[in-house]
Design an enzyme around this catalytic site. Sequence first.
Site, PDB file in Angstrom:
ATOM      1  N   ASP A 180      -1.427   8.852  -0.354  1.00 30.61           N
ATOM      2  CA  ASP A 180      -1.448  10.127  -1.079  1.00 30.61           C
ATOM      3  C   ASP A 180      -2.217  11.103  -0.202  1.00 30.61           C
ATOM      4  O   ASP A 180      -3.429  10.968  -0.022  1.00 30.61           O
ATOM      5  CB  ASP A 180      -2.129   9.929  -2.432  1.00 30.61           C
ATOM      6  CG  ASP A 180      -2.461  11.239  -3.153  1.00 30.61           C
ATOM      7  OD1 ASP A 180      -2.115  12.326  -2.635  1.00 30.61           O
ATOM      8  OD2 ASP A 180      -3.088  11.178  -4.232  1.00 30.61           O
ATOM      9  N   HIS A 220      -5.575   9.180   0.970  1.00 31.61           N
ATOM     10  CA  HIS A 220      -6.057   7.874   0.540  1.00 31.61           C
ATOM     11  C   HIS A 220      -4.905   7.056   0.001  1.00 31.61           C
ATOM     12  O   HIS A 220      -3.818   7.566  -0.271  1.00 31.61           O
ATOM     13  CB  HIS A 220      -7.149   8.019  -0.537  1.00 31.61           C
ATOM     14  CG  HIS A 220      -6.691   8.719  -1.788  1.00 31.61           C
ATOM     15  ND1 HIS A 220      -6.054   8.067  -2.816  1.00 31.61           N
ATOM     16  CD2 HIS A 220      -6.776  10.026  -2.159  1.00 31.61           C
ATOM     17  CE1 HIS A 220      -5.769   8.929  -3.775  1.00 31.61           C
ATOM     18  NE2 HIS A 220      -6.192  10.137  -3.397  1.00 31.61           N
ATOM     19  N   CYS A 221      -5.127   5.761  -0.146  1.00 31.52           N
ATOM     20  CA  CYS A 221      -4.146   4.900  -0.777  1.00 31.52           C
ATOM     21  C   CYS A 221      -4.156   5.158  -2.280  1.00 31.52           C
ATOM     22  O   CYS A 221      -5.216   5.407  -2.871  1.00 31.52           O
ATOM     23  CB  CYS A 221      -4.452   3.432  -0.483  1.00 31.52           C
ATOM     24  SG  CYS A 221      -3.180   2.292  -1.076  1.00 31.52           S
ATOM     25  N   HIS A 249     -26.219  17.050   4.462  1.00 36.00           N
ATOM     26  CA  HIS A 249     -27.316  17.833   5.026  1.00 36.00           C
ATOM     27  C   HIS A 249     -27.604  17.328   6.431  1.00 36.00           C
ATOM     28  O   HIS A 249     -27.501  16.127   6.707  1.00 36.00           O
ATOM     29  CB  HIS A 249     -28.558  17.668   4.132  1.00 36.00           C
ATOM     30  CG  HIS A 249     -29.812  18.317   4.647  1.00 36.00           C
ATOM     31  ND1 HIS A 249     -30.029  19.677   4.569  1.00 36.00           N
ATOM     32  CD2 HIS A 249     -30.921  17.805   5.241  1.00 36.00           C
ATOM     33  CE1 HIS A 249     -31.221  19.966   5.085  1.00 36.00           C
ATOM     34  NE2 HIS A 249     -31.782  18.837   5.506  1.00 36.00           N
ATOM     35  N   HIS A 269     -28.176  13.866   0.983  1.00 33.83           N
ATOM     36  CA  HIS A 269     -29.514  14.204   0.512  1.00 33.83           C
ATOM     37  C   HIS A 269     -29.809  13.655  -0.880  1.00 33.83           C
ATOM     38  O   HIS A 269     -30.887  13.921  -1.433  1.00 33.83           O
ATOM     39  CB  HIS A 269     -29.763  15.711   0.565  1.00 33.83           C
ATOM     40  CG  HIS A 269     -31.172  16.076   0.923  1.00 33.83           C
ATOM     41  ND1 HIS A 269     -32.246  15.744   0.133  1.00 33.83           N
ATOM     42  CD2 HIS A 269     -31.695  16.721   1.991  1.00 33.83           C
ATOM     43  CE1 HIS A 269     -33.363  16.183   0.681  1.00 33.83           C
ATOM     44  NE2 HIS A 269     -33.055  16.773   1.825  1.00 33.83           N
ATOM     45  N   HIS A 327       0.849  -1.180   0.000  1.00 32.32           N
ATOM     46  CA  HIS A 327       0.000   0.000   0.000  1.00 32.32           C
ATOM     47  C   HIS A 327       0.895   1.245   0.000  1.00 32.32           C
ATOM     48  O   HIS A 327       2.109   1.148   0.138  1.00 32.32           O
ATOM     49  CB  HIS A 327      -0.910   0.031   1.233  1.00 32.32           C
ATOM     50  CG  HIS A 327      -1.850  -1.130   1.339  1.00 32.32           C
ATOM     51  ND1 HIS A 327      -3.016  -1.209   0.620  1.00 32.32           N
ATOM     52  CD2 HIS A 327      -1.778  -2.266   2.092  1.00 32.32           C
ATOM     53  CE1 HIS A 327      -3.643  -2.339   0.919  1.00 32.32           C
ATOM     54  NE2 HIS A 327      -2.920  -3.002   1.807  1.00 32.32           N
ATOM     55  N   MET A 385      -9.686   2.785   2.326  1.00 32.71           N
ATOM     56  CA  MET A 385      -8.389   3.420   2.581  1.00 32.71           C
ATOM     57  C   MET A 385      -8.441   4.921   2.296  1.00 32.71           C
ATOM     58  O   MET A 385      -7.958   5.409   1.268  1.00 32.71           O
ATOM     59  CB  MET A 385      -7.287   2.740   1.768  1.00 32.71           C
ATOM     60  CG  MET A 385      -7.103   1.271   2.120  1.00 32.71           C
ATOM     61  SD  MET A 385      -5.539   0.576   1.546  1.00 32.71           S
ATOM     62  CE  MET A 385      -4.376   1.254   2.746  1.00 32.71           C
ATOM     63  N   HIS A 439      -8.487   0.099  -3.797  1.00 27.13           N
ATOM     64  CA  HIS A 439      -7.925   0.378  -2.468  1.00 27.13           C
ATOM     65  C   HIS A 439      -8.788   1.398  -1.731  1.00 27.13           C
ATOM     66  O   HIS A 439      -9.054   1.249  -0.534  1.00 27.13           O
ATOM     67  CB  HIS A 439      -6.485   0.864  -2.601  1.00 27.13           C
ATOM     68  CG  HIS A 439      -5.512  -0.231  -2.899  1.00 27.13           C
ATOM     69  ND1 HIS A 439      -4.568  -0.665  -1.997  1.00 27.13           N
ATOM     70  CD2 HIS A 439      -5.342  -0.999  -4.011  1.00 27.13           C
ATOM     71  CE1 HIS A 439      -3.860  -1.641  -2.535  1.00 27.13           C
ATOM     72  NE2 HIS A 439      -4.308  -1.855  -3.760  1.00 27.13           N
ATOM     73  N   THR A 492     -27.543  22.622   2.422  1.00 29.55           N
ATOM     74  CA  THR A 492     -26.900  21.387   1.964  1.00 29.55           C
ATOM     75  C   THR A 492     -25.623  21.774   1.247  1.00 29.55           C
ATOM     76  O   THR A 492     -25.636  22.695   0.424  1.00 29.55           O
ATOM     77  CB  THR A 492     -27.823  20.620   0.993  1.00 29.55           C
ATOM     78  OG1 THR A 492     -29.055  20.325   1.653  1.00 29.55           O
ATOM     79  CG2 THR A 492     -27.193  19.325   0.524  1.00 29.55           C
ATOM     80  N   GLU A 520     -22.259  31.173   4.171  1.00 34.24           N
ATOM     81  CA  GLU A 520     -23.063  31.250   5.387  1.00 34.24           C
ATOM     82  C   GLU A 520     -24.514  30.887   5.098  1.00 34.24           C
ATOM     83  O   GLU A 520     -25.002  31.052   3.983  1.00 34.24           O
ATOM     84  CB  GLU A 520     -22.980  32.660   5.982  1.00 34.24           C
ATOM     85  CG  GLU A 520     -21.576  33.043   6.436  1.00 34.24           C
ATOM     86  CD  GLU A 520     -21.519  34.427   7.071  1.00 34.24           C
ATOM     87  OE1 GLU A 520     -22.474  35.211   6.885  1.00 34.24           O
ATOM     88  OE2 GLU A 520     -20.517  34.724   7.751  1.00 34.24           O
ATOM     89  N   HIS A 559      -3.595  14.794   0.191  1.00 36.05           N
ATOM     90  CA  HIS A 559      -3.869  15.972  -0.629  1.00 36.05           C
ATOM     91  C   HIS A 559      -3.285  17.243  -0.029  1.00 36.05           C
ATOM     92  O   HIS A 559      -3.233  18.272  -0.710  1.00 36.05           O
ATOM     93  CB  HIS A 559      -5.379  16.133  -0.835  1.00 36.05           C
ATOM     94  CG  HIS A 559      -5.982  15.066  -1.690  1.00 36.05           C
ATOM     95  ND1 HIS A 559      -7.309  15.083  -2.084  1.00 36.05           N
ATOM     96  CD2 HIS A 559      -5.448  13.934  -2.235  1.00 36.05           C
ATOM     97  CE1 HIS A 559      -7.560  14.016  -2.824  1.00 36.05           C
ATOM     98  NE2 HIS A 559      -6.458  13.299  -2.924  1.00 36.05           N
TER      99      HIS A 559
END
Length: 482
Positions: free
Chosen positions: A121, A158-159, A264, A313, A118, A172, A167, A287, A283, A123
């Site tokens: 990554d 995530h993988c 939501h 939703h 494995h 993952m 994965h 949703t 503000e 972000h």
Amino acid sequence: MKQSNFIIGFSIAAMLFLTSCLDKKETVSDDAADIPVNREMLAELTSPPHVPTPVGKRKAKKLIVKMEILEKEGEMTDGVKYVYWTFGGTVPGSFIRTRVGDEVEFHLQNHPDNKLPHNIDLHAVTGPGGGAESSFVAPGHEKVFSFKTLNPGLYVYHCATAPVGMHIANGMYGLILVEPEGGLPLVDKEYYIMQGDFYTKGANGERGLQPFDMQKAIDEKADYVVFNGKVGALTGDNAITAKVGETVRLFVGNGGPGLVSSFHVIGEIFDRVHIEGGDLINENVQTTLIPAGGAAMVEFRVDVPGTFILVDHSIFRAFNKGALGMLKVEGEEDKKIYSGEIRDDIYLPEGPGIQTMPTTDEIVASEIPAKSFEEQMEFGKQAYMQTCFACHQAEGQGVPNAFPPLAKSDYLNADVDRSIGVVLNGLTGEITVNGQKYNSVMTRQTLSSDEIANVLTYVYNSWGNSKKVVTKAMVDKVKNSK
């Protein structure tokens, strides 16, 4: 005059030069890459729905993150097992909390009992593959790499090992928060929620150990869409909690791999939403859309007590596939904000002089009384498809976590008079059917005695039930026993 103009021009140029220098100096000093780290600390990692302690005003540090990959069997829903691939033993993986300017030293450990290599990554990483290129790790090994947190925000990790989608689909993924310098504004409660879609060989609810189905994943035909890795992860005793008057911040991610989330909270309005986990704040939001591989921070104050339902939703995902959670709020009621039920009136849209509420005795049968068992089955199926189909489905399978099954139903088969009474009078409150608890509402059905006899005969003689035959006389007996 020329000298005066020269002096004015020189002054303006000097001011622009000084301003430019100050701007450059400020930009350099604010550059996260140049923020010095102050000593070393071990990162606090937490399992969902919990989050680590806020960063506050601490200085940037060398932050040591130790994360173990575990492949382990878990429960997707009652009786349905699944082999999850996890960061830290949970789906989603452990929550990581940092601040801008931290130097993160990441230790990725692949447990020796695992079967596959494995990687990770993140972000939040500026670098090839978000760290994936430096972290490909075989079972029984550990990889170490480091990165500087440059941009504040809420980020998915995530993988990224091939096949990447598989994965991720096996669980993952997780979230890493990079707080701004000085930290986020304090709130009373913070929780970690992440949506994911799962694809199994068996249909939704099919029991046993279910393997991953690649074709369903490619077609994005998810069997389960859930919060925090399983159906019911945030309901009942697992619900998140708050008190009236408290402020709540939800760190919400979407691991995907395929579906976006329309997040939501039923009965609440988000006071503030950090759109896609970044600096832009919206503000008064009802949703918020969270893409696969994205996140959002939502904040609101709870003003009244009760159970508030968290959903995707795209609503069939919530009530049919599992994307449903609960926020239970305790405290004093505020009738100015929400009254609760004031009264229950009869609604007569054409006026009381024209229309009255029907009673069972006043109902005229829509069919000629059945003369044989075959006619009862025919008429009963027609009544079922018109009256019962929406909640109990075409083959009596019901709707998981909402409406109980009629197929092979121990509740139905145990007491025919009780079943007649339910159709006559409706049913409210918790019941147990085939070992599963349901707490919904079935309204009283406006059917004649013949129609009730027909539809129950159809149900009892379908889908593995007891083959009872219900007559009009049996229905009338229950009706008159009230």
